[in-house]
Design a protein around this motif. Structure first.
Motif, PDB file in Angstrom:
ATOM      1  N   GLN B  38      50.357 -16.541 -36.725  1.00 17.50           N
ATOM      2  CA  GLN B  38      49.808 -15.181 -36.748  1.00 17.50           C
ATOM      3  C   GLN B  38      48.321 -15.207 -36.412  1.00 17.50           C
ATOM      4  O   GLN B  38      47.809 -14.313 -35.735  1.00 17.50           O
ATOM      5  N   ALA B  39      47.633 -16.250 -36.907  1.00 15.14           N
ATOM      6  CA  ALA B  39      46.191 -16.368 -36.681  1.00 15.14           C
ATOM      7  C   ALA B  39      45.893 -16.470 -35.187  1.00 15.14           C
ATOM      8  O   ALA B  39      44.961 -15.823 -34.686  1.00 15.14           O
ATOM      9  N   ILE B  40      46.704 -17.240 -34.463  1.00 19.01           N
ATOM     10  CA  ILE B  40      46.489 -17.392 -33.018  1.00 19.01           C
ATOM     11  C   ILE B  40      46.661 -16.042 -32.309  1.00 19.01           C
ATOM     12  O   ILE B  40      45.858 -15.676 -31.446  1.00 19.01           O
ATOM     13  N   GLU B  41      47.676 -15.298 -32.735  1.00 16.96           N
ATOM     14  CA  GLU B  41      47.891 -13.961 -32.134  1.00 16.96           C
ATOM     15  C   GLU B  41      46.675 -13.070 -32.367  1.00 16.96           C
ATOM     16  O   GLU B  41      46.212 -12.375 -31.467  1.00 16.96           O
ATOM     17  N   LEU B  42      46.153 -13.122 -33.623  1.00 14.90           N
ATOM     18  CA  LEU B  42      44.987 -12.287 -33.951  1.00 14.90           C
ATOM     19  C   LEU B  42      43.744 -12.729 -33.171  1.00 14.90           C
ATOM     20  O   LEU B  42      42.962 -11.904 -32.714  1.00 14.90           O
ATOM     21  N   ASP B  54      42.521 -22.154 -43.580  1.00 11.53           N
ATOM     22  CA  ASP B  54      42.952 -23.151 -44.564  1.00 11.53           C
ATOM     23  C   ASP B  54      43.572 -24.296 -43.762  1.00 11.53           C
ATOM     24  O   ASP B  54      44.010 -24.087 -42.628  1.00 11.53           O
ATOM     25  N   ILE B  55      43.606 -25.490 -44.344  1.00 10.61           N
ATOM     26  CA  ILE B  55      44.215 -26.606 -43.597  1.00 10.61           C
ATOM     27  C   ILE B  55      45.741 -26.566 -43.720  1.00 10.61           C
ATOM     28  O   ILE B  55      46.461 -26.629 -42.734  1.00 10.61           O
ATOM     29  N   MET B  56      46.229 -26.432 -44.949  1.00 11.28           N
ATOM     30  CA  MET B  56      47.668 -26.438 -45.161  1.00 11.28           C
ATOM     31  C   MET B  56      48.216 -25.009 -45.044  1.00 11.28           C
ATOM     32  O   MET B  56      47.895 -24.169 -45.885  1.00 11.28           O
ATOM     33  N   MET B  57      49.010 -24.778 -44.005  1.00 13.95           N
ATOM     34  CA  MET B  57      49.599 -23.449 -43.805  1.00 13.95           C
ATOM     35  C   MET B  57      50.995 -23.591 -43.222  1.00 13.95           C
ATOM     36  O   MET B  57      51.283 -24.591 -42.566  1.00 13.95           O
ATOM     37  N   PRO B  58      51.870 -22.602 -43.459  1.00 13.18           N
ATOM     38  CA  PRO B  58      53.211 -22.706 -42.869  1.00 13.18           C
ATOM     39  C   PRO B  58      53.188 -22.520 -41.340  1.00 13.18           C
ATOM     40  O   PRO B  58      52.250 -21.923 -40.810  1.00 13.18           O
ATOM     41  N   TYR B  59      54.215 -23.003 -40.693  1.00 17.55           N
ATOM     42  CA  TYR B  59      54.435 -22.918 -39.222  1.00 17.55           C
ATOM     43  C   TYR B  59      53.425 -23.728 -38.396  1.00 17.55           C
ATOM     44  O   TYR B  59      53.784 -24.581 -37.610  1.00 17.55           O
ATOM     45  N   LEU B  60      52.133 -23.416 -38.588  1.00 20.09           N
ATOM     46  CA  LEU B  60      51.111 -24.082 -37.784  1.00 20.09           C
ATOM     47  C   LEU B  60      49.934 -24.408 -38.713  1.00 20.09           C
ATOM     48  O   LEU B  60      49.398 -23.507 -39.347  1.00 20.09           O
ATOM     49  N   SER B  61      49.565 -25.662 -38.802  1.00 15.88           N
ATOM     50  CA  SER B  61      48.498 -26.029 -39.759  1.00 15.88           C
ATOM     51  C   SER B  61      47.121 -25.622 -39.226  1.00 15.88           C
ATOM     52  O   SER B  61      46.973 -25.277 -38.043  1.00 15.88           O
ATOM     53  N   LEU B  63      44.694 -27.566 -38.645  1.00 14.18           N
ATOM     54  CA  LEU B  63      44.269 -28.523 -37.609  1.00 14.18           C
ATOM     55  C   LEU B  63      44.824 -28.125 -36.248  1.00 14.18           C
ATOM     56  O   LEU B  63      44.118 -28.158 -35.237  1.00 14.18           O
ATOM     57  N   GLU B  64      46.104 -27.716 -36.235  1.00 21.23           N
ATOM     58  CA  GLU B  64      46.711 -27.286 -34.964  1.00 21.23           C
ATOM     59  C   GLU B  64      46.032 -26.016 -34.440  1.00 21.23           C
ATOM     60  O   GLU B  64      45.851 -25.848 -33.243  1.00 21.23           O
ATOM     61  N   LEU B  65      45.647 -25.166 -35.391  1.00 24.25           N
ATOM     62  CA  LEU B  65      44.960 -23.923 -35.020  1.00 24.25           C
ATOM     63  C   LEU B  65      43.618 -24.242 -34.334  1.00 24.25           C
ATOM     64  O   LEU B  65      43.310 -23.686 -33.269  1.00 24.25           O
ATOM     65  N   ILE B  66      42.858 -25.165 -34.942  1.00 24.74           N
ATOM     66  CA  ILE B  66      41.546 -25.535 -34.361  1.00 24.74           C
ATOM     67  C   ILE B  66      41.761 -26.120 -32.961  1.00 24.74           C
ATOM     68  O   ILE B  66      41.063 -25.759 -32.005  1.00 24.74           O
ATOM     69  N   SER B  67      42.743 -27.008 -32.858  1.00 24.72           N
ATOM     70  CA  SER B  67      43.025 -27.639 -31.569  1.00 24.72           C
ATOM     71  C   SER B  67      43.370 -26.582 -30.510  1.00 24.72           C
ATOM     72  O   SER B  67      42.909 -26.652 -29.369  1.00 24.72           O
ATOM     73  N   PHE B  95      36.879 -31.838 -38.123  1.00 23.18           N
ATOM     74  CA  PHE B  95      35.589 -31.957 -37.420  1.00 23.18           C
ATOM     75  C   PHE B  95      35.767 -32.613 -36.054  1.00 23.18           C
ATOM     76  O   PHE B  95      35.140 -32.203 -35.086  1.00 23.18           O
ATOM     77  N   ASP B  96      36.651 -33.609 -35.985  1.00 24.53           N
ATOM     78  CA  ASP B  96      36.930 -34.256 -34.690  1.00 24.53           C
ATOM     79  C   ASP B  96      37.487 -33.254 -33.682  1.00 24.53           C
ATOM     80  O   ASP B  96      37.217 -33.324 -32.492  1.00 24.53           O
ATOM     81  N   LEU B  97      38.292 -32.316 -34.204  1.00 24.42           N
ATOM     82  CA  LEU B  97      38.927 -31.334 -33.313  1.00 24.42           C
ATOM     83  C   LEU B  97      37.982 -30.194 -32.929  1.00 24.42           C
ATOM     84  O   LEU B  97      38.266 -29.422 -32.030  1.00 24.42           O
ATOM     85  N   GLY B  98      36.864 -30.082 -33.680  1.00 26.74           N
ATOM     86  CA  GLY B  98      35.883 -29.062 -33.299  1.00 26.74           C
ATOM     87  C   GLY B  98      35.552 -28.036 -34.362  1.00 26.74           C
ATOM     88  O   GLY B  98      34.985 -26.986 -34.042  1.00 26.74           O
ATOM     89  N   ALA B  99      35.890 -28.316 -35.613  1.00 34.25           N
ATOM     90  CA  ALA B  99      35.515 -27.378 -36.685  1.00 34.25           C
ATOM     91  C   ALA B  99      33.991 -27.374 -36.830  1.00 34.25           C
ATOM     92  O   ALA B  99      33.334 -28.381 -36.564  1.00 34.25           O
TER      93      ALA B  99
END
Lengths: 361, 121
Positions: B38-42, B54-61, B63-67, B95-99
């Motif tokens: 949902q975050a990506i859509e928004l 948050d780091i731990m989330m359902p469907y897409l974490s 980390l995946e969101l940052i990436s 942080f490695d992914l760009g946070a």
């Protein structure tokens, strides 16, 4: 009507076997329809329950946020009255408590303090305390956990009564409550503990203790002398983690403990603290201790070897156990090279030769 | 002056509600997503000025969101990561992914507002 008539005629005129088969099919069909009906009604009722739960959860979440950010005392009091009224109902009370817990773990600072105050104002602790009398361990666990989360310290004496509860999960919850709320002082439950204290519980307690700013550990001497071997094992871990060098005398006493695991952990603890005084004690009764203890002691010598121990080492290079032989040879090679070089290279002991060849390679 | 837009990806509904209240009071427009998807859509539809996840989330974490934000959408939007105790390795990966920044849970909403102000003046 004709179809039903025709079916009736068909069944009546069929052989008995076919009639029984048809009856069986009808019974199965009936059971199937009944199960489908039951399943759908059960799912419906679960969905309904879930929807009600969600509705109340949303209601209390909104009220909680309004309470936390309200600038008027009268509005806060109004919310407290409303929640107080609802807390009389079991289902609604659980929903209120769950909402408070859901936020309490995620935020810090003044808002966390406000949540604790709200829990107190709603007298929700009385319901949690009442769970301590339950015969159901899960209800008890739920109560103790809640009292822990909301920092209700006043009931510690009541909770301490369950320190030897027959259910290990209840015992664990009691221990976590005491240590989280009373820090090192909470460890005095060890004085009363007669039940086992699992390795996992011990690790959890140590992890909690590590987080406190005040690291003044109480005197562990009494726990090292406990009649409960689990308390002794935990106290040995405390000696290791907090480097309690002054416990040398207690460690020497524990070398004569009746439990082998305790003796082994004592040697490991002495190794960690490099307590040299235990060496002569162990050497004097080396042949009487278990193989694990012997290996642990030789590993201790690897870091605390003294030349005076050369005879002791030399007598063990032909030991029947492979590991003891290996460590003894290793010690000899590192500390007495000349003696090591003079060893008989044509021994009939195959393991001895295998180790020697490996070390010389 | 238009309000700065923030997307919050957080599956704890009551924490999300609390942050919405706090951040809207501080003058931000907050959009809440219950999971990474949902975050990506928004993010794609609102082009926010800042992302909280948050780091731990359902469907897409988280980390995946940052990436996704950094590598697929190629956005430089500042990202603040929320992490629970014991997720230190995940924070380093973030942080490695760009946070841009991180806050350990339990979080202080007041501190969060200060960090947001610093990142999107």
């Amino acid at each position: 009507m004709n179809y039903i008539h025709a079916l009736e005629n068909y069944i009546n005129n069929s052989p008995l076997f076919i009639q029984v088969l048809w009856s069986f099919c009808f019974v199965l069909l009936f059971i199937f329809i009944l199960l489908v009906f039951l399943h759908s009604s059960l799912r419906g009722s679960l969905r309904k329950k879930e929807a009600i739960k969600k509705k109340y959860s949303e209601k209390y979440e909104t009220l909680l946020i309004q309470y936390l950010y309200s600038e008027e005392v009268s509005e806060q009091q109004k919310i407290v009255r409303l929640l107080n009224r609802d807390s009389g109902n079991n289902f609604k009370r659980n929903s209120i408590v769950n909402t408070l817990i859901k936020l309490k773990d995620e935020i810090s600072g003044e808002l966390e303090v406000a949540i604790l105050k709200l829990y107190d104002d709603l007298n929700l602790d009385t319901f949690a305390i009442s769970k301590l009398k339950s015969k159901n361990p899960f209800r008890m666990i739920n109560g103790i956990r809640q009292l822990n989360i909301f920092h209700v310290k006043s009931v510690h004496a009541k909770i301490l009564e369950h320190v030897n509860h027959e259910d290990r999960l209840v015992r664990k919850e009691v221990q976590l409550y005491l240590v989280k709320l009373f820090q090192f002082e909470g460890l005095f439950f060890l004085d009363k503990l007669e039940a086992p204290l699992s390795e996992w519980n011990q690790i959890q307690l140590l992890e909690i203790l590590k987080k406190f700013d005040n690291q003044d550990i109480p005197d562990v001497t009494a726990w090292l002398k406990s009649t409960n071997k689990f308390v002794v094992l935990f106290a040995l871990k405390l000696v290791r983690v907090y480097n309690l060098y002054e416990k040398e005398k207690s460690l020497i006493d524990l070398l004569s403990h009746e439990d082998q695991k305790v003796r082994l952990e004592t040697i490991i603890t002495a190794t960690h603290l490099q307590q040299l005084s235990i060496k002569s004690v162990i050497i004097s009764k080396f042949e009487d201790i278990s193989l694990e203890e012997q290996i642990a002691f030789l590993n201790f010598l690897k870091i605390a070897y003294e030349p005076a121990e050369v005879d002791f080492i030399h007598t063990h290079i032909y030991h029947t156990d492979f590991d003891i032989k290996r460590i003894a040879l290793d010690l000899l090679k590192s500390n007495h090279k000349e003696l090591y070089d003079s060893l008989d290279c044509n021994s009939e002991d195959k393991d001895f030769m295998k180790i020697l060849n490996f070390m010389n390679a | 002056m238009s309000k700065k837009k923030i997307v919050l990806a957080e599956d704890n509904s009551v924490l999300a509600l609390l942050l919405k209240f706090k951040l809207e009071k501080s003058g931000y427009d907050l959009q809440i997503a219950e999971d990474g998807k949902q975050a990506i859509e928004l993010i794609e539809s609102h082009q926010p000025d800042l992302i909280l996840t948050d780091i731990m989330m359902p469907y897409l974490s988280g980390l995946e969101l940052i990436s996704h934000v950094r590598n697929k959408l190629n956005l430089e939007t500042p990202i603040i990561v929320f992490s629970a105790a014991g997720q230190e390795e995940n924070v380093l990966s973030a942080f490695d992914l760009g946070a841009t920044d991180f806050m350990a849970k339990p979080i202080s909403p007041n501190e969060l507002v200060i960090r947001i102000k610093r990142l999107i003046r």
